[in-house]
Design a protein around this motif. Structure first.
Motif, PDB file in Angstrom:
ATOM      1  N   ASN A 431     107.945 128.693  41.280  1.00  0.00           N
ATOM      2  CA  ASN A 431     108.319 128.070  42.553  1.00  0.00           C
ATOM      3  C   ASN A 431     107.433 128.527  43.710  1.00  0.00           C
ATOM      4  N   THR A 475     106.773 117.872  42.341  1.00  0.00           N
ATOM      5  CA  THR A 475     106.979 117.423  40.961  1.00  0.00           C
ATOM      6  C   THR A 475     107.638 118.502  40.101  1.00  0.00           C
ATOM      7  N   ALA A 476     107.911 119.685  40.684  1.00  0.00           N
ATOM      8  CA  ALA A 476     108.487 120.786  39.910  1.00  0.00           C
ATOM      9  C   ALA A 476     109.931 120.483  39.538  1.00  0.00           C
ATOM     10  N   ASN A 477     110.319 120.901  38.340  1.00  0.00           N
ATOM     11  CA  ASN A 477     111.685 120.700  37.880  1.00  0.00           C
ATOM     12  C   ASN A 477     112.603 121.731  38.514  1.00  0.00           C
ATOM     13  N   PHE A 478     113.714 121.259  39.078  1.00  0.00           N
ATOM     14  CA  PHE A 478     114.665 122.119  39.780  1.00  0.00           C
ATOM     15  C   PHE A 478     115.162 123.253  38.880  1.00  0.00           C
ATOM     16  N   ASP A 480     113.878 124.332  35.968  1.00  0.00           N
ATOM     17  CA  ASP A 480     112.823 125.179  35.418  1.00  0.00           C
ATOM     18  C   ASP A 480     112.471 126.312  36.372  1.00  0.00           C
ATOM     19  N   SER A 481     112.860 126.178  37.643  1.00  0.00           N
ATOM     20  CA  SER A 481     112.554 127.205  38.644  1.00  0.00           C
ATOM     21  C   SER A 481     113.589 128.315  38.645  1.00  0.00           C
ATOM     22  N   TYR A 509     120.570 116.316  37.735  1.00  0.00           N
ATOM     23  CA  TYR A 509     120.295 116.358  36.298  1.00  0.00           C
ATOM     24  C   TYR A 509     119.499 115.115  35.883  1.00  0.00           C
ATOM     25  N   SER A 512     115.294 115.593  38.638  1.00  0.00           N
ATOM     26  CA  SER A 512     115.200 117.042  38.826  1.00  0.00           C
ATOM     27  C   SER A 512     114.001 117.498  39.636  1.00  0.00           C
ATOM     28  N   SER A 513     113.292 116.574  40.251  1.00  0.00           N
ATOM     29  CA  SER A 513     112.200 116.946  41.152  1.00  0.00           C
ATOM     30  C   SER A 513     112.382 116.181  42.459  1.00  0.00           C
ATOM     31  N   ALA A 516     111.298 112.480  42.081  1.00  0.00           N
ATOM     32  CA  ALA A 516     112.264 111.725  41.282  1.00  0.00           C
ATOM     33  C   ALA A 516     113.564 111.516  42.046  1.00  0.00           C
TER      34      ALA A 516
END
Length: 568
Positions: A431, A475-478, A480-481, A509, A512-513, A516
């Motif tokens: 993050n 673009t980071a997955n919520f 995954d952080s 869910y 998640s970015s 998105a």
């Protein structure tokens, strides 16, 4: 009445969850105690968002209303996470007289009211604001009363309680209409209270035929008032056995010589009585023995969390590990996300220095981890044994670890084996990787700014504020952080508050970015770029279509538009 009514599992904060066999007689005795202790009758109005799979939500928030003949208002259990002030709005709207929650919910309300001015509230009706299920902080009660005093809330409404699954729910409670009793302790000079520090909040007094004794856990002898010992409880609301666990059931049938054959529950909690008021100091199994003195982990944890702004509030676990030569004390701390001032070495040295100064304790190891790795129960209690097992099993995601000693520590005492400072640093967290720099408060309103860009800026600001970030990758997955479902609900709640309308709880869910999520919002509205939407500056978010699965529910009066509470 002696037939089994409920199989109620313990929280699992200190051991594996156990199934408590609660009888109909236990339930009725608990209802009577609650009504007597809180002054409840047919005029009472209950407002609850507490989950019904928890004893406080089931017996205190739902079924007590049936017993008293009062009126009950139920809210979805994720309400407090999405928007803490919606709880208080419901109390104001339905003129709730009784409502409560664990300590963390009061903290969330204080943070929310400080972040933005709340809508009109009238809380003068709220006669009993009970607080339990996790350690009660004097500072929290003080801040809550001060923050909501302008809306008619008074400190006399605060009602600290103590209870546990083995007694159905309720053991002690404060006096209705009286300000909670708080005692100040400074060290151990001239006191039989062992090593206590800071403000302790009384959990009140036993009511009806409840008997509370403070007992030496090894000698099984009652202790005089003012002495810390194990809390033993007896009464008709105490269960008699655990489901399929005869060995553990012995703790529900303990006996004191002076009390005849009266059965007592050994709670495993430490506390003392002062003028009839019960003060809880910790758990027998959690007490840390350090150089012939007892340390309470919550004291170490509170001091550590207040030592540096980079530490997540209330996200700490202190425990000891076995050693043949000297005791080892370990502290695991959860860090905030993306703090610029969060230098791990600085945080570590600051915390260890403060703990040495305040408690004369030298940490064997101080471990900094993502906040999600400090395990909690469903009611918010720190699962110290789980954190300890993860530490000893090398299962923690270590951001930084320091092992004694460092330069500020005094010379080791004879017999101590102190190693050199060892520091581990993980790779740069995902993050904090290069991405979009988000400036707080940016809400593009200039002509020519597209609706998609406007939404991206607003959602990014909310995202970074909730997660305490300064840089964000769109673009980071919520998840995954290292984030979790509770923070996801906060993000959704903030988006609903800032943009208007409603979003499903599952939104993050599905999207998640940030990119998105913005696309999903635009898709939900369908006309985000219309003139009317631009003029209003608000996005009306419509929920996704729900599945066709049917369930049987008992419905009570509830917040407009909220999901019904599933009872059976």
């Amino acid at each position: 009445m002696e037939c089994s009514a409920v199989l109620q599992y313990t929280s699992g904060s200190t051991s594996n969850p156990r199934g408590v066999v609660v009888t109909h007689a236990n339930v009725m005795a608990n209802f009577r105690n609650c009504a007597e202790g809180m002054g409840l009758d047919e005029r009472s109005v209950f407002v609850s968002w507490l989950p019904v799979f928890h004893d406080m939500g089931l017996f205190g928030g739902l079924l007590e209303g049936f017993y008293c003949g009062g009126h009950t208002v139920l809210m979805p259990r994720n309400t407090i996470l999405r928007n803490p002030l919606s709880w208080l709005r419901a109390i104001s709207k339905y003129r709730g007289t009784l409502s409560g929650a664990p300590n963390f919910a009061c903290e969330a309300c204080v943070a929310a009211v400080n972040r933005r001015k709340p809508p009109e509230l009238d809380l003068c009706c709220w006669l009993t604001a009970f607080n339990g299920a996790e350690p009660i902080r004097a500072r929290t009660l003080e801040k809550f009363a001060a923050s909501f005093a302008p809306f008619g809330f008074r400190s006399e409404f605060l009602y600290p309680t103590y209870g546990l699954a083995e007694v159905t729910l309720f053991v002690t409670g404060s006096r209705s209409g009286c300000t909670p009793v708080v005692r100040r302790f400074e060290g151990i000079e001239g006191s039989r209270l062992d090593r206590l520090e800071g403000d302790l909040v009384s959990s009140g007094r036993p009511v009806c035929d409840t008997v509370v004794r403070i007992v030496d856990p090894e000698k099984r002898k009652p202790l005089p008032e003012g002495s810390v010992g194990e809390v033993w409880v007896s009464g008709p609301h105490v269960a008699r056995h655990y489901w399929n666990n005869s060995a553990a059931s012995e703790s529900l049938q303990a006996v004191l010589e002076a009390e005849g054959d009266r059965p007592f529950l050994r709670t495993g909690d430490l506390g003392f009585l002062d003028n009839g008021e019960l003060f809880i100091t910790g758990r027998v199994s959690d007490v840390i023995n350090w150089r012939e003195q007892n340390l309470y982990p919550q004291d170490l944890e509170n001091r550590a969390c207040n030592a540096h702004a980079g530490i997540e509030p209330g996200c700490a676990a202190a425990f000891s590990i076995s050693d043949e030569v000297v005791p080892r004390v370990v502290m695991v701390l959860g860090l905030r996300k993306g703090r610029e001032a969060g230098d791990p070495l600085e945080i570590s040295e600051t915390v260890k220095r403060i703990l040495w100064t305040a408690f004369d304790v030298t940490l064997h190891a101080l471990v900094l981890v993502p906040r999600s790795e400090v395990a909690r129960t469903s009611s918010g209690k720190i699962r110290r044994r789980s954190v300890r097992a993860a530490y000893t099993g090398k299962q923690l995601t270590v951001l930084h670890e320091s092992i004694r000693q460092s330069s500020w520590m005094p010379d080791p005492k004879p017999g101590d084996r102190l190693g050199a400072l060892s520091v581990k640093k993980s790779e740069t967290p995902r993050n904090q990787r290069p991405g979009v720099v988000v400036k707080p408060g940016v809400t593009p309103q200039d002509p020519g700014v597209s609706e998609n860009e406007r939404l991206t800026s607003i959602v990014s600001a909310i995202w970074t504020d909730v997660l305490n970030l300064t840089h964000v990758d769109r673009t980071a997955n919520f998840f995954d952080s290292g984030c979790h479902s509770l923070l996801a609900l906060k993000v959704v709640g903030r988006i609903e508050s800032d943009l208007g309308g409603r979003l499903p709880a599952r939104t993050l869910y599905q999207a998640s970015s940030i990119d998105a999520l913005v696309s999903l919002i635009v898709e939900q509205t369908g006309d985000a770029g219309s003139d009317s939407s631009k003029r209003s500056g608000r996005v009306e978010c419509r929920p996704l279509r729900r599945g066709g699965r049917k369930r049987r529910c008992i419905l009570f009066r509830r917040e407009s538009g909220a999901m019904p509470h599933l009872i059976g």
